[in-house]
Design a protein around this motif. Structure first.
Motif, PDB file in Angstrom:
ATOM      1  N   SER A 216       0.821  -1.217   0.000  1.00  0.00           N
ATOM      2  CA  SER A 216       0.000   0.000   0.000  1.00  0.00           C
ATOM      3  C   SER A 216       0.852   1.263   0.000  1.00  0.00           C
ATOM      4  O   SER A 216       0.365   2.340   0.310  1.00  0.00           O
TER       5      SER A 216
ATOM      6  N   VAL B 168       0.050   3.025   3.474  1.00  0.00           N
ATOM      7  CA  VAL B 168      -1.285   3.341   3.964  1.00  0.00           C
ATOM      8  C   VAL B 168      -1.648   2.379   5.098  1.00  0.00           C
ATOM      9  O   VAL B 168      -2.170   2.791   6.130  1.00  0.00           O
ATOM     10  N   ARG B 169      -1.348   1.074   4.888  1.00  0.00           N
ATOM     11  CA  ARG B 169      -1.683   0.074   5.911  1.00  0.00           C
ATOM     12  C   ARG B 169      -0.415  -0.337   6.650  1.00  0.00           C
ATOM     13  O   ARG B 169       0.292  -1.243   6.230  1.00  0.00           O
TER      14      ARG B 169
ATOM     15  N   ARG C 164      -3.743   6.553  -4.389  1.00  0.00           N
ATOM     16  CA  ARG C 164      -3.316   5.285  -3.803  1.00  0.00           C
ATOM     17  C   ARG C 164      -2.237   4.726  -4.717  1.00  0.00           C
ATOM     18  O   ARG C 164      -1.893   5.324  -5.732  1.00  0.00           O
TER      19      ARG C 164
ATOM     20  N   LEU D 211      -9.451   0.955  -2.031  1.00  0.00           N
ATOM     21  CA  LEU D 211      -9.871   1.659  -0.832  1.00  0.00           C
ATOM     22  C   LEU D 211     -11.312   1.215  -0.580  1.00  0.00           C
ATOM     23  O   LEU D 211     -12.225   1.649  -1.274  1.00  0.00           O
TER      24      LEU D 211
ATOM     25  N   GLU E  30      -6.114   3.805   7.943  1.00  0.00           N
ATOM     26  CA  GLU E  30      -5.390   2.696   7.303  1.00  0.00           C
ATOM     27  C   GLU E  30      -6.275   1.801   6.444  1.00  0.00           C
ATOM     28  O   GLU E  30      -5.953   0.644   6.211  1.00  0.00           O
TER      29      GLU E  30
END
Lengths: 369, 270
Positions: free
Chosen positions: A305, A312-313, B230, B244, B269
């Protein structure tokens, strides 16, 4: 088409006919203590007389007391490795004046015959069909390999402790999506009932020495498949599961499962529907020749990610949530079905035995407590 | 999908770490129309491929304009490209700002930092069709004056009756415009909230607060769009990286209506 009876020793002839027709036969075989999928030359390469015992985080081969060819369920491999290879060089380019010139030789699409495809695995192939060929864009290599592949399906006559195809409505009986479908009956006599689902299946079946099915044979085959269904103990309540997961993004359960999850990505590698991949661009030392490689990737990898500034994660909790929510819930929004076929691989091959059916149960319980 | 070779015609330095590349078709490439807000996958030969929005004029597809911030090895390689060198292009991909559908309305463009790049095609569209719109406002913020993009064009935009209101987080002594976050600029723009369509691009936190503030002032959430970022690797929905929640940012986005994103971007997250 009516089912026919194929004597067990004729399996050799079936594989021979497929080879004569230019198919590279791949199927289950024993290697490194597991039943994996690889090239098979004939029935003796199959796991004859072997079975498997599966449980969360556990897989063991055991000897059977008969000579069954298909007396086990699914192992760590799935057919996706043949239609969506784990590692592929997508292209090679060189700079040529004001353009890029493709320098790789066009390769011939391999023509596989899949021997021993289970009902849940046909469901998985169809799910990947929707991912790679059902949308705005088509993955040409997947489409070509899939179209050529000849599917010899096998009805399951036993279930593992980890199987839950009945809950997911994908098995254990093969209902469509095959060229030929077999049910193995081992007892006083050893035979298959066999039926064709396509013209090319009918053509092969017509070349085989078969006999009409009598009532006793039909009943014996049906009973075994029914027993496989009835012996399944693991279940998932799929009612409203899409909404269940999507309203639990903030559940404390994700932190709890993350205390056990190693973020190792085994579940995604073993899963027959997981399709994520990454590409790597490389160049030689002169900088004139470049290649692009595609490899299976996993939402459990931290860099999966990554965007500038970080991932992101970052937490295992968020990665497990992504995997399970995608598999059981957002897959419906994206592809119109569940991403789970109930094969149980993610349960067996999880090194710490995390069981997503149990996680669904806990999530439901957490809402009512 | 193979990248097509385009030729770098200009490498314009915008700020310390941002350049704009102007590209023309190479040997086998052909000009392709794009809509404001769409992106291309730009390939630095042998180094890698990254998603970059078009920042040029959608009314002139003969060249491609991309504004790139140097944040990693691939963007660094792209920023170093000199006139005459090749860059690989796949695209255009993704959803777009529906500015052409907003005729007769007021347009609010709110951008943070590099977020002005995907919105500049909206400005270009408005400039070409200025009579189609009522009040047009650009609210633009950056960390400091040296990080503001396209400042050389602000005067000509103002001459076409686009209100350009600028703010920075950290102002030097000679700074004469606003200081603070983009949301504080909303009251300085002249537009009718009930007939405004808003296009937002910047850090997620900036888009969240700006969308919420616009909504509280009376701008319809259904007339508010944001652009998401992303890890787009394939751009065609196969690689899985840019998900997402229910969305593939590469295909369903990057431009979404605010109500579609509102509940997703507030989950940490996700």
């Amino acid at each position: 088409m009516q089912a026919r009876v194929l004597e067990a020793y004729q399996l050799h002839t079936l594989i021979g006919l497929l080879r004569e027709r230019g198919y590279c036969c791949v199927g289950p075989t024993v290697r490194d203590g597991a039943i994996v999928y690889d090239r098979i030359a004939g029935p003796t390469d199959l796991p004859v007389g072997w079975t498997d015992e599966q449980a969360p985080g556990s897989y063991r081969l055991k000897r059977r007391d008969d000579g069954a060819y298909f007396g086990y369920v699914v192992g760590p491999h799935s057919w996706k490795k043949y239609v969506f290879p784990p590692e592929r060089r997508l292209w090679q380019l060189k700079r040529a004046g004001q353009q890029f010139e493709r320098v790789d030789e066009p390769s011939q699409t391999p023509k596989y015959a899949f021997i021993g495809v289970r009902a849940c695995e046909i469901a998985a192939l169809r799910i990947q069909d929707r991912v790679f060929t059902g949308g705005e864009f088509t993955e040409p290599e997947y489409e070509a390999r899939r179209e050529l592949a000849f599917v010899v399906a096998v009805n399951c006559t036993q279930s593992a402790d980890t199987c839950f195809c009945v809950s997911m409505k994908t098995g254990p009986e093969v209902k469509s999506g095959y060229d030929l479908a077999l049910t193995e009956v081992v007892g006083e006599s050893h035979y298959f009932t066999i039926r064709a689902g396509t013209d090319r299946g009918r053509e092969v079946l017509a070349s085989l020495k078969t006999s009409a099915v009598n009532e006793a044979q039909r009943s014996a085959a049906n009973t075994r498949v029914r027993q496989a269904a009835e012996s399944q103990t693991r279940t998932v309540d799929t009612e409203g599961i899409k909404e269940l997961l999507q309203r639990n993004y903030e559940s404390e359960q994700w932190k709890e499962v993350a205390e056990r999850c190693l973020s190792c990505a085994n579940c995604t590698m073993a899963c027959p529907t997981c399709f994520c991949s990454s590409v790597e661009d490389v160049a030689d030392l002169t900088g004139e020749h470049a290649e692009r490689w595609r490899r299976w990737d996993s939402c459990f990898n931290p860099e999966f990610s990554y965007i500038h500034g970080g991932e992101v994660r970052k937490t295992t909790a968020s990665r497990y949530r992504q995997w399970m929510t995608h598999k059981l819930s957002t897959w419906f929004d994206q592809f119109g079905s569940s991403g789970c076929v109930g094969c149980g691989r993610c349960i067996t091959w999880c090194p710490v035995g995390i069981d997503l059916t149990e996680e669904v149960r806990k999530m439901r319980a957490g809402e009512t407590s | 999908m193979l990248p097509e070779a385009w030729i770098v015609r200009e490498n314009l330095r915008e700020t310390e770490d941002v350049v704009t590349l102007v590209l023309e078709p190479g040997g086998s490439a052909a000009p392709t129309a794009f809509a404001p807000g769409q992106f291309n996958m730009l390939y630095a030969f042998g180094a890698g491929e990254v998603p970059i929005s078009m920042s040029g004029d959608p009314g002139d597809p003969t060249k491609l304009v991309h504004t790139i911030r140097d944040v990693g090895p691939v963007t660094a390689a792209l920023c170093r490209l000199q006139p005459g060198e090749l860059v690989g292009v796949r695209g255009p991909f993704g959803s777009h700002w529906p500015v052409a559908d907003q005729q007769g309305r007021d347009i609010v463009i709110a951008a943070g930092g590099i977020g002005l790049a995907p919105l500049r095609p909206v400005v270009h569209h408005v400039l070409r069709h200025r009579g189609d719109y009522d009040d047009v406002v650009l609210l633009y913020g950056a960390r400091r004056p040296s990080e503001l993009l396209f400042t050389g064009e602000f005067e000509s935009w103002r001459q076409s009756d686009i209100q350009v209101v600028v703010t920075v987080d950290h102002a030097p002594a000679d700074w004469t415009e606003h200081v603070g976050v983009v949301t504080t600029l909303i009251r300085h723009g002249k537009f009718e909230t009930e007939q405004a369509s808003a296009f937002l691009c910047g850090p997620e936190v900036m888009m969240r607060f700006t969308a919420a503030e616009l909504e509280s002032k009376g701008v319809s959430p259904d007339k508010t769009w944001i652009s998401m970022e992303r890890n787009m690797k394939c751009a065609v929905g196969f690689c899985g990286h840019c998900q997402l929640g229910t969305e593939f940012i590469c295909m369903d986005g990057p431009v979404f209506t605010w109500p579609r994103m509102r509940n997703l971007i507030t989950v940490r997250e996700l």
